[in-house]
Design an enzyme around this catalytic site. Structure first.
Site, short mmCIF file in Angstrom:
data_model
loop_
_atom_site.label_atom_id
_atom_site.label_comp_id
_atom_site.label_asym_id
_atom_site.label_seq_id
_atom_site.Cartn_x
_atom_site.Cartn_y
_atom_site.Cartn_z
N HIS A 158 45.07 21.94 36.44
CA HIS A 158 45.39 22.80 37.55
C HIS A 158 45.49 22.43 38.38
O HIS A 158 45.94 22.90 39.41
CB HIS A 158 44.51 24.18 36.87
CG HIS A 158 44.55 24.78 35.80
ND1 HIS A 158 46.19 25.38 35.44
CD2 HIS A 158 44.03 25.68 34.93
CE1 HIS A 158 46.16 26.02 34.58
NE2 HIS A 158 44.59 25.99 34.17
N GLY A 171 44.21 56.19 46.59
CA GLY A 171 42.98 56.88 46.94
C GLY A 171 44.47 58.66 47.20
O GLY A 171 43.91 59.13 48.04
N GLY A 216 51.80 57.22 43.15
CA GLY A 216 51.19 56.42 43.01
C GLY A 216 50.37 54.71 41.95
O GLY A 216 49.47 55.71 41.47
N PRO A 217 49.58 53.67 42.36
CA PRO A 217 49.56 52.99 41.24
C PRO A 217 47.69 53.79 41.43
O PRO A 217 47.33 54.34 42.54
CB PRO A 217 48.86 51.48 41.91
CG PRO A 217 49.91 51.30 42.97
CD PRO A 217 50.57 52.84 43.36
N PRO A 218 47.32 53.52 40.86
CA PRO A 218 45.58 53.72 40.41
C PRO A 218 44.68 52.72 41.43
O PRO A 218 45.24 52.18 41.65
CB PRO A 218 44.56 53.44 38.81
CG PRO A 218 46.37 52.78 38.70
CD PRO A 218 47.66 52.60 39.33
N HIS A 271 40.82 20.92 31.77
CA HIS A 271 41.33 21.32 31.85
C HIS A 271 41.42 22.15 33.24
O HIS A 271 42.61 21.78 34.51
CB HIS A 271 40.80 22.47 31.45
CG HIS A 271 41.53 23.94 31.00
ND1 HIS A 271 43.20 24.23 29.75
CD2 HIS A 271 42.12 24.81 31.88
CE1 HIS A 271 43.69 25.57 30.10
NE2 HIS A 271 43.00 25.79 31.38
N GLU A 272 39.80 22.19 33.87
CA GLU A 272 40.68 22.80 35.09
C GLU A 272 40.82 21.84 36.86
O GLU A 272 41.63 22.18 37.24
CB GLU A 272 39.10 23.22 36.08
CG GLU A 272 38.63 24.88 34.80
CD GLU A 272 39.54 26.27 34.58
OE1 GLU A 272 41.31 26.05 35.79
OE2 GLU A 272 39.75 26.96 33.44
N THR A 275 43.05 60.79 44.78
CA THR A 275 41.94 61.53 44.37
C THR A 275 41.93 62.16 46.29
O THR A 275 41.21 63.25 46.65
CB THR A 275 41.25 61.35 43.60
OG1 THR A 275 41.34 60.83 42.87
CG2 THR A 275 40.44 62.80 43.07
P1 ADP Z 1 43.29 57.44 42.93
O1 ADP Z 1 43.45 58.76 43.09
O2 ADP Z 1 44.82 56.77 43.62
O3 ADP Z 1 43.25 56.09 42.24
P2 ADP Z 1 41.05 57.26 44.17
O4 ADP Z 1 41.59 58.51 45.94
O5 ADP Z 1 40.18 57.69 42.98
O6 ADP Z 1 42.19 56.59 43.73
O7 ADP Z 1 39.96 56.25 45.31
C1 ADP Z 1 38.73 55.06 44.71
C2 ADP Z 1 37.83 55.07 45.95
O8 ADP Z 1 38.62 54.08 46.32
C3 ADP Z 1 37.86 56.84 46.69
O9 ADP Z 1 36.71 57.34 46.62
C4 ADP Z 1 37.37 55.49 48.25
O10 ADP Z 1 36.24 54.67 47.59
C5 ADP Z 1 38.87 54.64 47.50
N1 ADP Z 1 40.01 53.96 48.71
C6 ADP Z 1 40.47 54.15 47.86
N2 ADP Z 1 42.10 54.84 48.43
C7 ADP Z 1 41.03 54.08 50.04
C8 ADP Z 1 41.91 54.61 50.91
N3 ADP Z 1 43.54 54.65 51.70
N4 ADP Z 1 41.48 55.34 52.70
C9 ADP Z 1 39.45 54.73 51.78
N5 ADP Z 1 39.16 54.15 51.19
C10 ADP Z 1 39.83 54.72 49.54
ZN ZN Z 2 44.43 27.95 32.01
MG MG Z 3 42.16 59.87 40.64
#
Ligand code: ADP
Ligand code: ZN
Ligand code: MG
Length: 619
Positions: free
Chosen positions: A424, A204, A199-201, A420-421, A206
């Protein structure tokens, strides 16, 4: 939407010393001898010694009485011609010798450079030695200090993870594997060894891995894939060995490998072929995974956002055979995550987590957590008791756009940004197929942003844009530049429109090559997500169309951009009075809210009905 300052990279090209050309000598000689001159001298008996260097095609001539200063004579390329001299020398009793072919200059060059290289390496080793190990076990990097962390208790539970219910459900089982392995082994089931979280960064991954350890009450070993990859071959592999050794001592436990794509990338792919160190590390990882039985109670969880680049050997049964998707949360998920992170925060009753969740499509869990934290910090800074919608609003801007900086003085630059803004903002209001304006501001923000015009987000987790919406979006992108040019003239347009123009290019190109929304018809000319990527073969990234088609695509893209630009300029021109008035107001108060903006516009012209429904004007 004003752009950032372009960075200019000065590439310093190192001057690389080149070896002197072999044929060139820098000794000056009294009078150059010719081939005939040499022949004469030999016959006259003036020559004492002759050194023939066939590699360089010269002969060193030692005249009688001048043993120190040999003269150089160029020989012919043809050996038969040179025999003449050799014959003559022999019959006149001249000492003949063959010379080593290496040029003395070249030799000197080689020696100095070898010396330099040696010094460099010696210096490097010394630095490494010092930093690697102050305590005397120098150079033993094979037995690296382990870089992994171990947490006996993570303290994270499934309740702390929200919004990714499917993933949680799938992983619930892993907890059971760790807690009650007998349940599975009794019927002869093999417990899986590896789970890959994809999944994307910030979604959650980790956190989820920690929650599994927390729920099962087992130790949590973690290491990042990038920490395996070191300069020296073998270090990564030994880290893997260390990690698994420690884990076995502490089983049952969880090993978490973050960013596994850093080591687990397809072997032998990418620019410049494989990377020995990485491949060795990966091989070691595979060996270790095969080496323990599934029932020993170690479960390996790895995380990546690029499963497509992983080596297929990693994904085989018996390794990471389970893949769990951890996606960006939808509305419900965002609400859940907000609830988790709002637990320990004080909020005023006006704050509606539902409204925040609606306004934050595209936010990952980490963004939401970060945003709530920013709001809490802002609240403390403003000496308030509890977080109010105002702080939430500011925190969302801060997380998505940047920190606010001091407002500009009233200057020409400020007016230009305002035009400019307003360009838009006005188009966003006057075009029918756009999201309504939320606010326009010229308070500068970090990252070189002079101001922005922001739409009210529509609550759409599934984006399904029509052609008319895309065209209007491109026109809004061009509104900033159009206003600059209408008001100040072509010579005065700025590079502040850089990111706008980039946006135009992206959308217009996608319309032509992916969405089939041009005269070229419904043809998919490019695959989506066509990132330049090193993990796979570059060849497969080649476009699938001809040169001629490429020209046609460019023409279509250009046509869209040009048409939208003239429409943007027309709208600005026809509403010039209104534009000036809005700019005066914006310069004065630095921010205009959407409601106020629409009221002012309505005094001059009719605002078309929008086809998209904004979710909530304010939090
Ligand atoms: P990843 O490892 O996917 O990049 P992390 O687990 O490191 O993301 O998420 C970083 C922080 O963002 C977590 O410590 C938490 O505080 C918050 N977070 C991310 N996803 C969730 C989730 N699904 N539920 C609750 N908190 C989340
Ligand atoms: Zn612009
Ligand atoms: Mg992570």
């Amino acid at each position: 939407m004003a752009g950032a300052v372009t960075a200019i990279w000065l590439v310093l090209q190192a001057a690389i010393a080149s070896p002197p050309a072999l044929s060139q000598t820098n000794q000056t000689r009294p009078e150059p001898l010719t081939y005939t001159g040499l022949l004469e001298k030999i016959e006259d008996g003036d020559v004492s010694r002759l050194e023939v260097d066939s590699a360089r095609g010269v002969a060193q001539v030692y005249l009688k009485g001048q043993p120190e200063a040999p003269q150089e004579v160029a020989l012919f390329a043809n050996q038969a011609d040179n025999d003449l001299i050799i014959e003559a020398a022999r019959s006149n009793g001249v000492e003949l010798a063959a010379q080593s072919s290496a040029d003395s200059n070249a030799v000197a060059w080689l020696i100095t450079h070898a010396l330099l290289a040696f010094l460099l390496i010696a210096g490097l080793l010394m630095i490494l030695r010092r930093s690697a190990n102050a305590s005397g076990q120098a150079m033993s990097f094979g037995k690296s200090r382990a870089r992994f962390q171990m947490e006996a208790k993570t303290g994270v539970l499934f309740d702390d993870v929200a919004g990714i219910e499917e993933a949680k459900e799938e992983l619930q089982e892993v907890v059971t594997f760790l807690k009650k392995p007998e349940k599975f082994t009794a019927i002869g089931a093999k417990i899986p060894k590896g789970v890959l979280l994809v999944g994307p960064p910030g979604t959650g991954k980790t956190l989820l891995a920690k929650a599994i350890a927390g729920e099962a009450g087992v130790p949590f070993f973690s290491i990042s894939g990038s920490e395996f990859v070191e300069m020296f071959v073998g270090v990564g592999a030994s880290r893997v060995r260390d990690l698994f050794k420690k884990a076995k001592e502490n089983a049952p436990c969880i090993i978490f490998i973050d960013e596994i794509d850093a080591v687990g990338r397809q072997r032998g792919a990418g620019i410049g072929g494989g990377n020995d160190e990485r491949e060795q590390t990966l091989n070691q990882l595979l060996t270790e995974m095969d080496g323990f039985e599934g029932n020993t109670g170690i479960i390996i969880i790895a995380a990546t956002n690029r499963p497509d680049v992983l080596d297929s050997a990693l994904l085989r049964p018996g390794r990471f055979d389970r893949q769990v998707m951890v996606d960006l949360p939808g509305y419900k998920g965002r609400l859940g995550i907000l609830q988790v992170h709002a637990r320990n925060k004080k909020l005023t009753p006006e704050v509606s987590l539902e409204a925040i969740a609606r306004r934050t499509p595209g936010f990952a869990g980490a963004d939401l957590a970060n945003m709530l934290n920013e709001a809490a910090i802002l609240t403390a800074r403003r000496c308030k008791e509890a977080i109010s919608p105002l702080e939430i609003d500011d925190a969302i801007d801060r997380v998505t756009i940047g920190m606010t900086l001091a407002p500009l003085m009233d200057s020409r630059k400020k007016r230009l940004i305002a035009y400019h803004e307003i360009g838009h903002a006005l188009l966003m209001t006057l075009l029918p197929h756009t999201d309504a304006l939320d606010k326009v501001t010229i308070i500068p923000r970090s990252g070189g942003i002079g101001g922005f015009a922001k739409p009210i987000p529509t609550d759409e987790d599934i984006v399904l844009e029509t052609r008319a919406q895309l065209i209007d979006r491109i026109t809004v992108f061009l509104g900033g530049r159009a206003a600059e040019e209408e008001v100040f003239g072509y010579d005065e347009v700025t590079q502040g429109a850089q990111s706008d123009i980039q946006g135009v290019a992206n959308y217009a190109r996608s319309m032509v090559t992916r969405y089939g929304m041009s005269d070229l018809g419904p043809m998919a000319l490019e695959r989506s997500g066509g990132e330049v990527f090193l993990g796979r073969d570059l060849m497969s990234q080649a476009p699938e169309y001809s040169e001629e088609m490429a020209t046609q695509i460019d023409r279509q893209v250009r046509e869209i951009a040009v048409r939208c630009y003239s429409e943007a300029r027309r709208l600005i021109r026809e509403n010039r009075q209104l534009v000036d008035k809005l700019v005066d107001l914006l310069v004065d108060q630095e921010i205009i809210e959407g409601e106020e903006f629409r009221k002012l516009v309505a005094e001059y012209t009719t605002i078309p009905e929008k086809d998209s429904v904004p979710v909530a004007a304010k939090v």
